[in-house]
Design a protein around this motif. Structure first.
Motif, mmCIF file in Angstrom:
data_model
loop_
_atom_site.group_PDB
_atom_site.id
_atom_site.type_symbol
_atom_site.label_atom_id
_atom_site.label_comp_id
_atom_site.label_asym_id
_atom_site.label_seq_id
_atom_site.Cartn_x
_atom_site.Cartn_y
_atom_site.Cartn_z
ATOM 1 N N PRO A 1 33.376 45.337 31.724
ATOM 2 C CA PRO A 1 33.633 46.316 31.070
ATOM 3 C C PRO A 1 32.299 46.528 30.281
ATOM 4 O O PRO A 1 32.168 47.842 29.952
ATOM 5 N N ASN A 2 31.743 45.588 29.738
ATOM 6 C CA ASN A 2 30.486 45.971 29.044
ATOM 7 C C ASN A 2 29.146 45.960 29.832
ATOM 8 O O ASN A 2 27.964 46.005 29.470
ATOM 9 N N GLY A 3 29.299 45.673 31.299
ATOM 10 C CA GLY A 3 28.220 45.749 32.048
ATOM 11 C C GLY A 3 27.495 44.224 32.168
ATOM 12 O O GLY A 3 26.559 44.059 32.657
ATOM 13 N N LYS A 4 27.888 43.223 31.294
ATOM 14 C CA LYS A 4 27.268 41.985 31.198
ATOM 15 C C LYS A 4 28.332 40.820 31.480
ATOM 16 O O LYS A 4 27.981 39.996 32.295
ATOM 17 N N ILE A 5 29.378 40.894 30.766
ATOM 18 C CA ILE A 5 30.108 39.624 30.843
ATOM 19 C C ILE A 5 31.267 39.999 31.823
ATOM 20 O O ILE A 5 31.816 40.884 31.676
ATOM 21 N N LEU A 6 31.303 38.788 32.642
ATOM 22 C CA LEU A 6 32.678 39.028 33.586
ATOM 23 C C LEU A 6 33.802 38.397 32.916
ATOM 24 O O LEU A 6 34.091 37.382 32.552
ATOM 25 N N PHE A 7 34.916 39.298 33.343
ATOM 26 C CA PHE A 7 36.309 38.648 33.162
ATOM 27 C C PHE A 7 37.218 38.810 34.376
ATOM 28 O O PHE A 7 36.960 39.730 35.245
ATOM 29 N N PHE A 8 38.149 38.050 34.315
ATOM 30 C CA PHE A 8 38.937 37.750 35.717
ATOM 31 C C PHE A 8 40.663 37.977 35.171
ATOM 32 O O PHE A 8 40.979 37.122 34.210
ATOM 33 N N ASP A 9 41.209 38.876 35.740
ATOM 34 C CA ASP A 9 42.829 38.927 35.663
ATOM 35 C C ASP A 9 43.548 37.738 36.278
ATOM 36 O O ASP A 9 43.193 37.734 37.299
ATOM 37 N N ARG A 10 44.202 37.024 35.454
ATOM 38 C CA ARG A 10 44.741 35.832 35.928
ATOM 39 C C ARG A 10 45.686 36.260 37.341
ATOM 40 O O ARG A 10 45.792 35.398 38.285
ATOM 41 N N LYS A 11 46.734 37.262 37.112
ATOM 42 C CA LYS A 11 47.496 37.539 38.272
ATOM 43 C C LYS A 11 46.806 38.025 39.571
ATOM 44 O O LYS A 11 47.062 37.691 40.689
ATOM 45 N N LYS A 12 45.605 38.684 39.358
ATOM 46 C CA LYS A 12 44.832 38.963 40.414
ATOM 47 C C LYS A 12 43.893 37.830 41.180
ATOM 48 O O LYS A 12 43.950 37.644 42.280
ATOM 49 N N ILE A 13 43.628 36.796 40.333
ATOM 50 C CA ILE A 13 43.028 35.619 40.843
ATOM 51 C C ILE A 13 43.989 34.730 41.490
ATOM 52 O O ILE A 13 44.042 34.264 42.506
ATOM 53 N N ASP A 14 45.376 34.614 40.971
ATOM 54 C CA ASP A 14 46.389 34.095 41.816
ATOM 55 C C ASP A 14 46.644 34.617 43.207
ATOM 56 O O ASP A 14 46.938 33.898 44.139
ATOM 57 N N GLU A 15 46.485 35.983 43.095
ATOM 58 C CA GLU A 15 46.745 36.606 44.571
ATOM 59 C C GLU A 15 45.728 36.133 45.254
ATOM 60 O O GLU A 15 45.787 36.079 46.835
ATOM 61 N N PHE A 16 44.626 36.296 44.930
ATOM 62 C CA PHE A 16 43.268 35.894 45.546
ATOM 63 C C PHE A 16 43.193 34.574 46.165
ATOM 64 O O PHE A 16 43.156 34.275 47.202
ATOM 65 N N LEU A 17 43.723 33.387 45.413
ATOM 66 C CA LEU A 17 43.707 32.250 45.646
ATOM 67 C C LEU A 17 44.937 31.895 46.815
ATOM 68 O O LEU A 17 44.797 31.054 47.571
ATOM 69 N N LEU A 18 45.923 32.944 46.802
ATOM 70 C CA LEU A 18 47.082 32.499 47.786
ATOM 71 C C LEU A 18 46.780 33.577 49.043
ATOM 72 O O LEU A 18 47.846 33.759 49.887
ATOM 73 N N GLN A 19 45.939 34.451 49.074
ATOM 74 C CA GLN A 19 45.645 35.018 50.185
ATOM 75 C C GLN A 19 45.421 34.351 51.560
ATOM 76 O O GLN A 19 45.058 33.357 51.371
ATOM 77 N N ASN A 20 45.653 34.921 52.722
ATOM 78 C CA ASN A 20 45.601 33.818 53.868
ATOM 79 C C ASN A 20 46.478 32.803 54.133
ATOM 80 O O ASN A 20 46.063 31.730 54.523
ATOM 81 N N ALA A 21 47.507 32.911 53.616
ATOM 82 C CA ALA A 21 48.726 31.681 53.425
ATOM 83 C C ALA A 21 48.872 31.232 54.984
ATOM 84 O O ALA A 21 49.435 32.211 55.743
ATOM 85 N N ASN A 22 49.094 30.243 55.158
ATOM 86 C CA ASN A 22 49.522 29.688 56.683
ATOM 87 C C ASN A 22 50.841 29.398 56.275
ATOM 88 O O ASN A 22 51.451 28.567 55.248
ATOM 89 N N LYS A 23 52.131 29.777 57.595
ATOM 90 C CA LYS A 23 53.207 29.545 57.325
ATOM 91 C C LYS A 23 53.505 27.769 57.709
ATOM 92 O O LYS A 23 52.823 27.679 58.726
ATOM 93 N N SER A 24 54.645 27.255 57.138
ATOM 94 C CA SER A 24 54.829 26.030 57.965
ATOM 95 C C SER A 24 55.545 26.016 59.211
ATOM 96 O O SER A 24 56.153 26.962 59.668
ATOM 97 N N LYS A 25 55.674 25.117 59.998
ATOM 98 C CA LYS A 25 56.227 25.116 61.137
ATOM 99 C C LYS A 25 57.675 25.366 60.866
ATOM 100 O O LYS A 25 58.471 26.223 61.812
#
Length: 95
Positions: free
Chosen positions: A55-79
């Protein structure tokens, strides 16, 4: 366990609980949350592979919900999930 160790252990548990309530992270907090090194987070940001705000051009911020989605992308299904879907598909398309 010594009294000081017990107190530190309890404080650590409280800190983790409070940390879990946060919805916006900075780089250091994101590193703690994901276990990623800060240098890897900066690499992901540089390559636009992870959702972030600046937002201020310097400090990075991350939305937890978006991070959770990012972490769970490309999920593999179990057998079991694949087998269940195959059975449902074959029953649905039975002629």
């Amino acid at each position: 366990m010594e009294k000081n160790e017990i107190i530190l252990h309890k404080l650590n548990r409280i800190e983790k609980h409070i940390f879990g309530l946060k919805t916006i992270f900075n780089v250091e907090e994101l590193s703690d949350y994901t276990g990623f090194k800060k240098s890897y987070i900066y690499k992901l940001v540089h390559e636009n592979l992870i959702p972030f705000s600046k937002p201020n051009g310097k400090i990075l911020f991350f939305d937890r919900k978006k991070i959770d989605e990012f972490l769970l992308q490309n999920a593999n299904k179990s057998k079991e999930e694949i087998n269940r879907e195959a059975i449902e598909f074959s029953l649905k398309n039975k002629i």
